[in-house]
Design an enzyme around this catalytic site. Structure first.
Site, PDB file in Angstrom:
ATOM      1  N   PHE A 180       0.808  -1.222   0.000  1.00  0.00           N
ATOM      2  CA  PHE A 180       0.000   0.000   0.000  1.00  0.00           C
ATOM      3  C   PHE A 180       0.841   1.271   0.000  1.00  0.00           C
ATOM      4  O   PHE A 180       0.352   2.344  -0.335  1.00  0.00           O
ATOM      5  CB  PHE A 180      -0.937   0.014   1.223  1.00  0.00           C
ATOM      6  CG  PHE A 180      -0.269   0.444   2.505  1.00  0.00           C
ATOM      7  CD1 PHE A 180      -0.182   1.795   2.843  1.00  0.00           C
ATOM      8  CD2 PHE A 180       0.302  -0.484   3.359  1.00  0.00           C
ATOM      9  CE1 PHE A 180       0.456   2.199   4.010  1.00  0.00           C
ATOM     10  CE2 PHE A 180       0.940  -0.090   4.522  1.00  0.00           C
ATOM     11  CZ  PHE A 180       1.023   1.247   4.855  1.00  0.00           C
TER      12      PHE A 180
ATOM     13  N   CYS B 107       9.686   1.326   3.900  1.00  0.00           N
ATOM     14  CA  CYS B 107      10.570   0.318   4.472  1.00  0.00           C
ATOM     15  C   CYS B 107      11.991   0.863   4.575  1.00  0.00           C
ATOM     16  O   CYS B 107      12.853   0.241   5.174  1.00  0.00           O
ATOM     17  CB  CYS B 107      10.531  -0.975   3.669  1.00  0.00           C
ATOM     18  SG  CYS B 107      11.084  -0.771   1.985  1.00  0.00           S
TER      19      CYS B 107
END
Lengths: 150, 496
Positions: free
Chosen positions: B158, B291
């Site tokens: 997402f 990330c």
């Protein structure tokens, strides 16, 4: 208003270019003797805006600090309120000189601050700055013709 | 500055793209909500197995002819796609902001990063060249031919709705494979816009397919015998325990890029002004939903004066970050993707307080202006006195929370970072080359930053990762992606 983000900085620069292009176009319409030069400046302004947009889109990435790259106060770069069709052609050129001084001030500061946006954006600003300085000198020369030309 | 116009108006009904056709799904639908405004902008289907099977069938059917299409012809199609993406640059960027919430600068950066992968894949005629050795024995020659395998599945997360499927898909199709992409059901619009451009670029039906859905579609993808490999970006628990494990069981190739807990080491000799700008981007950019976002800040050295002044300046800068709707060009940080993610971040903040960390800046009560709704927003949040034992010091928060620690020496700081189970994108800020080299050498991280806050490799380098941040062997992007999407066929030839 303080500009921080790359997006704001680029939009502001494009807005200045569009506003000054319109100014030159109005001058071109009013003063036939200034027409060619004014239209050339207007066209160049629009090319500058296109260059800025293209370069920004080509380098924007999350590897750079795009949301924290500028500290530019927009009020410092308010274009002088001018009536491009009032007065003589000499007045119009004088107004153009005042506008170019603002643009040069903007690009000088923006170029330094854009240092974090990879080389491309400060280089584009620098190129525009150089051309605008040349333009400014040419406009000033129109205001103060040399004795030979007079 | 004004809010830029929204490209998505009304409620768009998301369809699947299968075999070159836009197909309405029979699955139940979910709403896609703009997290900044709370407005529903689309409905997305949770496609049933039959629709996923149809996409694989279409891809399988297209494969033989696509494989025979010359690499040059495939590259030309990718050049057309790149050109179309450039033309749609602003449109696709604003769609990302609408569906995800990130700022327009961040969306444009994502668009650019995605396009760069298409550009690199355009080099496939040379990237895919094999190897040849004459006379490996007397009169015998040997050569290697990289050959495509068939159909690959791509599972998108997402947090980067446009870019991350592009870490894989251009290389997959460039090498002659066909793909079925499953975007995140939370942000399905960008991949459909991309599929429209793929269609316009003239890719043959079945080469590029998009099937929307949730866990069921992922399950079908993992079990389907005609899916030769899967690329995945998401959480460590799903990546390791579901994707990597199941791909091993079913004999599929796999790239699973997973969670992170990134450390940023601050040396006292760093350029403070530049470091703080990089920190704001790294900790709070994309609302911390990267990330590669930094999460733990380790200030090195025993100099209390430096520490206090540095932290004071970081807090002051973070306090002034403008939070709001990403289509407002002046906004520097957008919302979390949805209410659940916001609540999760708030729980971490509460746990940090409970565990004894000192809250220097509390983003829970952030103020946002119209048209924003406050549901999904958390402002920049900063803790100090954090230890690696605390949940906020060890677990992936995926939100705009900075945990400040101290370490007596560079070695101590590296040891703390290396004790983390993750190894995705650690960085150091210093003006000392020796410190930088030591960090680069010792740190256990797939992507390493030296005076760079977000260590995102460009398209011609692999997007790496170590430890619990990555499962697999080869990585997405560049030459490693080309290797992943090809089988090495070795020919040995002798003529009598």
């Amino acid at each position: 208003m303080l500009i921080h983000t790359a997006s704001e900085g680029i939009s502001f620069a494009k807005g200045l270019e569009a506003a000054t292009a319109q100014l030159y176009e109005a001058m071109a319409e009013r003063f036939p003797e200034f027409r060619d030069r004014a239209l050339a400046h207007a066209a160049e302004n629009r090319r500058f805006a296109g260059t800025i947009q293209r370069v920004y889109q080509e380098v924007i990435t999350d590897a750079i600090e795009g949301c924290y790259c500028f500290q530019l106060e927009t009020e410092d770069f308010g274009l002088p309120v001018v009536d491009p069709v009032a007065g003589s052609v000499h007045d119009a050129v004088g107004q153009a000189v005042a506008v170019e001084n603002v643009m040069i001030d903007f690009y000088s500061k923006a170029q330094k601050q854009a240092d974090t946006l990879m080389a491309d954006i400060p280089r584009a600003f620098g190129t525009i700055l150089r051309k605008r300085n040349q333009r400014l000198e040419a406009l000033k020369a129109l205001l103060c013709p040399s004795p030979e030309r007079a | 500055m004004a809010v830029l116009p929204e490209p998505i108006t009304g409620v768009k009904k998301i369809e699947n793209y299968i075999g070159g056709e836009w197909v309405a799904s029979r699955g139940e639908v979910r709403e896609v909500v703009n997290p900044a405004t709370g407005k529903t902008i689309a409905t997305v289907p949770l496609s049933p197995k039959s629709e996923f099977d149809a996409a694989v069938e279409a891809a399988r059917g297209a494969f033989p002819e696509w494989r025979r299409t010359t690499p040059l012809a495939r590259a030309r199609m990718l050049f057309r796609l790149k050109d179309l993406c450039e033309g749609a640059f602003e449109d696709v960027s604003r769609i990302q902001t609408q569906e995800h919430g990130k700022t327009i600068d961040e969306s444009r950066g994502e668009t650019r990063r995605g396009i760069e992968n298409i550009e690199v894949a355009c080099g496939i005629p040379t990237l895919m060249q094999g190897q040849y050795s004459e006379d490996i024995a007397s009169g015998i020659d040997e050569w290697l031919i990289p050959t495509p395998l068939g159909v690959f599945g791509i599972i998108g997360p997402f947090n980067f709705p446009w870019m991350i499927p592009l870490w894989s898909a251009p290389y997959a199709v460039a090498t002659g494979n066909c793909v079925v992409i499953k975007p995140s059901s939370e942000v399905p619009l960008s991949q459909n816009r991309l599929a429209e451009l793929v269609e316009e670029a003239g890719f043959p039906p079945g080469v590029w397919n998009v099937v929307h859905g949730g866990r069921d579609v992922v399950g079908h993808m993992l079990d389907h015998p005609d899916i030769k490999g899967i690329t995945f970006v998401g959480s460590t628990s799903i990546g390791r325990d579901v994707i990597y494990k199941r791909c091993g069981e079913t004999g599929k190739r796999v790239i699973a890029q997973c969670g992170a807990k990134n450390f940023m080491l601050i040396m006292p000799d760093c350029d403070v002004d530049r470091t703080i700008a990089a920190m704001l981007t790294s900790f709070f950019g994309n609302a911390g939903q990267r990330c590669l976002a930094a999460s733990n800040c380790v200030v090195v050295g025993a100099d209390d004066r430096f520490y206090k002044e540095f932290v004071r300046r970081v807090v002051e800068a973070a306090r002034n970050v403008r939070v709001g709707y990403g289509l407002d060009e002046s906004v520097q940080m957008g919302p979390l993707r949805d209410r659940e993610k916001r609540d999760r971040v708030v729980r971490y903040i509460e746990s940090g307080i409970k565990d004894g960390a000192k809250l220097l800046l509390d983003g829970r009560s952030v103020k946002v202006e119209s048209p924003c709704r406050v549901d999904c927003f958390v402002g920049p949040t900063i803790f100090e006195n954090v230890t690696p034992e605390m949940a906020i010091g060890s677990e992936e928060i995926f939100g705009p929370v900075m945990s400040i620690m101290r370490a007596g020496s560079l070695d101590d700081a590296i040891a703390v970072a290396n004790a983390s189970r993750y190894g995705n994108g650690h960085s150091i800020f210093t003006s000392n080359g020796k410190s930088a080299r030591r960090f680069q050498y010792e740190i256990e991280s797939g992507n390493v930053g030296i005076n760079v806050g977000i260590v995102a490799p460009v398209a011609f380098f692999p997007f790496s990762g170590m430890k619990d941040s990555f499962f697999g062997d080869l990585h997405t992007q560049g030459r490693e992606a080309v290797r992943f999407f090809t089988e090495s066929k070795v020919v040995i030839q002798r003529w009598f």
